[in-house]
Write an enzyme that holds these catalytic residues in place. Sequence first.
Site, PDB file in Angstrom:
ATOM      1  N   PHE A 142       0.809  -1.229   0.000  1.00 56.20           N
ATOM      2  CA  PHE A 142       0.000   0.000   0.000  1.00 56.20           C
ATOM      3  C   PHE A 142       0.839   1.275   0.000  1.00 56.20           C
ATOM      4  O   PHE A 142       0.372   2.319   0.409  1.00 56.20           O
ATOM      5  CB  PHE A 142      -0.992   0.012   1.181  1.00 56.20           C
ATOM      6  N   SER A 158       6.073  -1.442 -20.402  1.00 53.03           N
ATOM      7  CA  SER A 158       5.557  -0.176 -20.901  1.00 53.03           C
ATOM      8  C   SER A 158       6.103   0.127 -22.292  1.00 53.03           C
ATOM      9  O   SER A 158       7.232  -0.269 -22.623  1.00 53.03           O
ATOM     10  CB  SER A 158       5.992   0.936 -19.943  1.00 53.03           C
ATOM     11  N   TYR A 209      13.341   5.378 -14.614  1.00 53.56           N
ATOM     12  CA  TYR A 209      12.145   4.528 -14.667  1.00 53.56           C
ATOM     13  C   TYR A 209      12.157   3.664 -15.936  1.00 53.56           C
ATOM     14  O   TYR A 209      12.006   2.439 -15.881  1.00 53.56           O
ATOM     15  CB  TYR A 209      10.867   5.384 -14.624  1.00 53.56           C
ATOM     16  N   ASP A 235       6.149  -6.007   1.382  1.00 55.61           N
ATOM     17  CA  ASP A 235       7.031  -5.300   0.452  1.00 55.61           C
ATOM     18  C   ASP A 235       7.749  -6.368  -0.390  1.00 55.61           C
ATOM     19  O   ASP A 235       8.408  -7.251   0.165  1.00 55.61           O
ATOM     20  CB  ASP A 235       8.037  -4.483   1.281  1.00 55.61           C
ATOM     21  N   LYS A 271      12.496  -0.609 -16.596  1.00 58.95           N
ATOM     22  CA  LYS A 271      11.594  -1.473 -17.376  1.00 58.95           C
ATOM     23  C   LYS A 271      12.394  -2.290 -18.397  1.00 58.95           C
ATOM     24  O   LYS A 271      12.170  -3.480 -18.573  1.00 58.95           O
ATOM     25  CB  LYS A 271      10.507  -0.655 -18.081  1.00 58.95           C
TER      26      LYS A 271
END
Length: 338
Positions: free
Chosen positions: A36, A128, A153, A61, A157
């Site tokens: 969360f 992505s 980022y 985690d 990926k």
Amino acid sequence: MQGEIVLVTGGAGYIGSHTVVELFNAGYTPVIIDDFRNSQPWVIDRIAKITKVAPIFHAIDCQDQTAVFEMVKNYKNALGLIHFAADKAVGESVQKPVQYYQNNIGSLCTVLNALKEFGINNLVFSSSCTVYGETDTPVVTEQSPVKKATSPYGDTKITCEKLIQFNAEALQYFGATLLRYFNPIGAHPSGLIGELPQGVPNNLMPYITQTAKGIREKLTVFGDDYNTKDGTNIRDYIHVVDLAKAHVKALQYLDDSAEKKCSIFNLGTGKGTSVLELIIAFENINQLKLNYEIGPRRIGDVAQIYANAEKAKEALDWACEFTLEDALKHSWNWEKGI
Ligand code: UDP
């Protein structure tokens, strides 16, 4: 097989929560693993409201190898794992590169170790279209070159994709699908789950809905001097429920494949929409006026990119069912309710 367990890391997040719903709809038993950090615990209750089943969840985690192993050992018979858990903000990744490499790559290493340890052989990975970087053509297929990343980022990926490919080559019984998303928008038609950006949204859709709601004063269109039909950037906006359904299909595809390997699929509509077209369509379908202005270009934006998603259509027997207008209506419906 009905009721088979599917582990879903990041299952309380935007795409994860919609995928959990679609797994239930397809007869699977999803198990959510989410700490969360970038989602809300009440999303679990919302999923239960939609599906009428309370999902099992573990607040863990994914970097915590001991906790992940302790948990996964109870699900040795799981059909597979869908891995969403990752940091995803391009701008933040530039500020906090170590966090991004540590979390995104570290979590994947833990997950791959756990899958190997407990004999779970199918992995669906959340990737992505950012891996295509500065594309040579507006439309990209899975064969289009993976370009040098322009952000930490993006590089995580690319690195995660490579790691999964090497893992699939090394372990003959391990299969994976790398799903390269284009621009997910929309929300569940019930209005019970949707995107929950933290702070000021980076993405266009939540910025539009928050401006319409009055949370943001004005939307800035990042440049109208690109070499496109109206000068604004073109993207491929896909309804999040269609995207979620593709994950279920990708898992079924892995389950059905005799030969275990790593396959890549673009997930988009195949249709490009400009920023201005999106704004106008949003105004029309929702009968409102949006306060926006044209501003300077945002550094790092490619002029246009959209998917050739024929491979996913054919191999996964998947197609988008929602229209752009559906997505814009559902996004606004969700925003009004939060
Ligand atoms: N965009 C914009 N204003 C905003 C946010 C985004 O004009 O406040 C544009 C952005 O330049 C891009 C498109 O909307 O052309 C989609 O951006 P987003 O960040 O949602 O996704 P990206 O395709 O960059 O991953």
